[in-house]
Design a protein around this motif. Sequence first.
Motif, PDB file in Angstrom:
ATOM      1  N   LEU A   1      14.414   0.932  -1.404  1.00  0.00           N
ATOM      2  CA  LEU A   1      12.981   1.123  -1.569  1.00  0.00           C
ATOM      3  C   LEU A   1      12.263   0.428  -0.412  1.00  0.00           C
ATOM      4  N   TYR A   2      11.443   1.186   0.304  1.00  0.00           N
ATOM      5  CA  TYR A   2      10.679   0.667   1.429  1.00  0.00           C
ATOM      6  C   TYR A   2       9.234   0.474   0.986  1.00  0.00           C
ATOM      7  N   VAL A   3       8.706  -0.723   1.219  1.00  0.00           N
ATOM      8  CA  VAL A   3       7.355  -1.078   0.785  1.00  0.00           C
ATOM      9  C   VAL A   3       6.535  -1.495   1.996  1.00  0.00           C
ATOM     10  N   VAL A   4       5.372  -0.850   2.165  1.00  0.00           N
ATOM     11  CA  VAL A   4       4.442  -1.278   3.205  1.00  0.00           C
ATOM     12  C   VAL A   4       3.670  -2.476   2.643  1.00  0.00           C
ATOM     13  N   ASP A   5       3.916  -3.634   3.202  1.00  0.00           N
ATOM     14  CA  ASP A   5       3.307  -4.893   2.773  1.00  0.00           C
ATOM     15  C   ASP A   5       2.141  -5.177   3.733  1.00  0.00           C
ATOM     16  N   SER A   6       1.018  -4.513   3.479  1.00  0.00           N
ATOM     17  CA  SER A   6      -0.104  -4.513   4.429  1.00  0.00           C
ATOM     18  C   SER A   6      -0.657  -5.893   4.722  1.00  0.00           C
ATOM     19  N   GLY A   7      -0.788  -6.729   3.701  1.00  0.00           N
ATOM     20  CA  GLY A   7      -1.365  -8.048   3.894  1.00  0.00           C
ATOM     21  C   GLY A   7      -0.513  -8.957   4.757  1.00  0.00           C
ATOM     22  N   ASN A   8       0.778  -8.641   4.859  1.00  0.00           N
ATOM     23  CA  ASN A   8       1.689  -9.441   5.688  1.00  0.00           C
ATOM     24  C   ASN A   8       2.125  -8.689   6.943  1.00  0.00           C
ATOM     25  N   ASN A   9       1.550  -7.512   7.185  1.00  0.00           N
ATOM     26  CA  ASN A   9       1.856  -6.728   8.382  1.00  0.00           C
ATOM     27  C   ASN A   9       3.356  -6.500   8.570  1.00  0.00           C
ATOM     28  N   ARG A  10       4.006  -6.022   7.505  1.00  0.00           N
ATOM     29  CA  ARG A  10       5.450  -5.809   7.597  1.00  0.00           C
ATOM     30  C   ARG A  10       5.887  -4.746   6.590  1.00  0.00           C
ATOM     31  N   ILE A  11       7.136  -4.375   6.689  1.00  0.00           N
ATOM     32  CA  ILE A  11       7.778  -3.507   5.700  1.00  0.00           C
ATOM     33  C   ILE A  11       8.856  -4.328   5.027  1.00  0.00           C
ATOM     34  N   VAL A  12       8.856  -4.295   3.697  1.00  0.00           N
ATOM     35  CA  VAL A  12       9.860  -5.012   2.914  1.00  0.00           C
ATOM     36  C   VAL A  12      10.827  -3.976   2.358  1.00  0.00           C
ATOM     37  N   VAL A  13      12.118  -4.263   2.454  1.00  0.00           N
ATOM     38  CA  VAL A  13      13.137  -3.352   1.956  1.00  0.00           C
ATOM     39  C   VAL A  13      13.801  -3.983   0.732  1.00  0.00           C
ATOM     40  N   PHE A  14      13.731  -3.251  -0.380  1.00  0.00           N
ATOM     41  CA  PHE A  14      14.381  -3.689  -1.603  1.00  0.00           C
ATOM     42  C   PHE A  14      15.681  -2.917  -1.748  1.00  0.00           C
ATOM     43  N   LYS A  15      16.787  -3.645  -1.842  1.00  0.00           N
ATOM     44  CA  LYS A  15      18.062  -3.009  -2.127  1.00  0.00           C
ATOM     45  C   LYS A  15      18.265  -3.123  -3.625  1.00  0.00           C
ATOM     46  N   LEU A  16      18.153  -1.998  -4.308  1.00  0.00           N
ATOM     47  CA  LEU A  16      18.178  -1.999  -5.766  1.00  0.00           C
ATOM     48  C   LEU A  16      19.581  -1.769  -6.278  1.00  0.00           C
ATOM     49  N   THR A  17      19.916  -2.453  -7.330  1.00  0.00           N
ATOM     50  CA  THR A  17      21.199  -2.243  -7.973  1.00  0.00           C
ATOM     51  C   THR A  17      20.938  -1.783  -9.396  1.00  0.00           C
ATOM     52  N   ARG A  18      21.564  -0.724  -9.766  1.00  0.00           N
ATOM     53  CA  ARG A  18      21.378  -0.158 -11.116  1.00  0.00           C
ATOM     54  C   ARG A  18      22.714   0.186 -11.693  1.00  0.00           C
TER      55      ARG A  18
ATOM     56  N   THR B   1       0.790  -1.230   0.000  1.00  0.00           N
ATOM     57  CA  THR B   1       0.000   0.000   0.000  1.00  0.00           C
ATOM     58  C   THR B   1       0.821   1.280   0.000  1.00  0.00           C
ATOM     59  N   ASP B   2       2.139   1.198   0.133  1.00  0.00           N
ATOM     60  CA  ASP B   2       2.943   2.418   0.066  1.00  0.00           C
ATOM     61  C   ASP B   2       4.355   2.052  -0.373  1.00  0.00           C
ATOM     62  N   VAL B   3       4.998   3.012  -1.054  1.00  0.00           N
ATOM     63  CA  VAL B   3       6.382   2.859  -1.505  1.00  0.00           C
ATOM     64  C   VAL B   3       7.099   4.189  -1.299  1.00  0.00           C
ATOM     65  N   LYS B   4       8.298   4.136  -0.746  1.00  0.00           N
ATOM     66  CA  LYS B   4       9.111   5.331  -0.530  1.00  0.00           C
ATOM     67  C   LYS B   4      10.578   4.950  -0.652  1.00  0.00           C
ATOM     68  N   PHE B   5      11.370   5.866  -1.207  1.00  0.00           N
ATOM     69  CA  PHE B   5      12.811   5.693  -1.227  1.00  0.00           C
ATOM     70  C   PHE B   5      13.420   6.351  -0.010  1.00  0.00           C
ATOM     71  N   GLY B   6      14.381   5.669   0.606  1.00  0.00           N
ATOM     72  CA  GLY B   6      15.138   6.254   1.701  1.00  0.00           C
ATOM     73  C   GLY B   6      16.347   6.977   1.146  1.00  0.00           C
ATOM     74  N   ALA B   7      16.990   7.784   1.980  1.00  0.00           N
ATOM     75  CA  ALA B   7      18.190   8.505   1.568  1.00  0.00           C
ATOM     76  C   ALA B   7      19.299   7.530   1.163  1.00  0.00           C
ATOM     77  N   ASN B   8      19.196   6.302   1.640  1.00  0.00           N
ATOM     78  CA  ASN B   8      20.178   5.272   1.333  1.00  0.00           C
ATOM     79  C   ASN B   8      19.947   4.613  -0.035  1.00  0.00           C
ATOM     80  N   GLY B   9      18.900   5.036  -0.751  1.00  0.00           N
ATOM     81  CA  GLY B   9      18.606   4.470  -2.066  1.00  0.00           C
ATOM     82  C   GLY B   9      17.777   3.203  -2.022  1.00  0.00           C
TER      83      GLY B   9
END
Length: 162
Positions: free
Chosen positions: A145-162, A135-143
Amino acid sequence: IAVTSSGEIILSDISGDRIIMLDDIFKYKRSFGGFGGGVGSLNDPLGIFVDREGNIFVADSHDNRIAVFDQFGNYFKGFGEKYLNIPSAVTVSQDQLVWVANTGRNSIAVFDPQGSLVSEYGNLGSGGLNLSKPTDVKFGANGKLYVVDSGNNRIVVFKLTR
């Protein structure tokens, strides 16, 4: 809610199917959108993001798209209708990719600046990088991606490589 670089406050009015803009002392400036099937209309707008040029990205949840308006509320494009199902949040990365919490598809959809799908992350599930109703996505200053995973009651952090 979003705040522009000049301090304007932008709110999504879900029941009014519109976006409301206030100045930095909360005085009404204007609204745009409105229910309907026409250009620039909205149907249950949820998440909002303002990019560095002042463009306003709106997760138009029941039109299943991202609607983009200029800083004055003039509609200039929409995208994602083929891929999105109840988008609830939107953010734009430093490289101008548009990241969407694609709630109805249990994924994060990524679009290029022209609105073409680039990638999609996540599948329905409860472990690892699987998602359930993000239900929500935001980038942190660290690059990351933080995802609010509402159905699992947690926050998932994606470490992206580009």
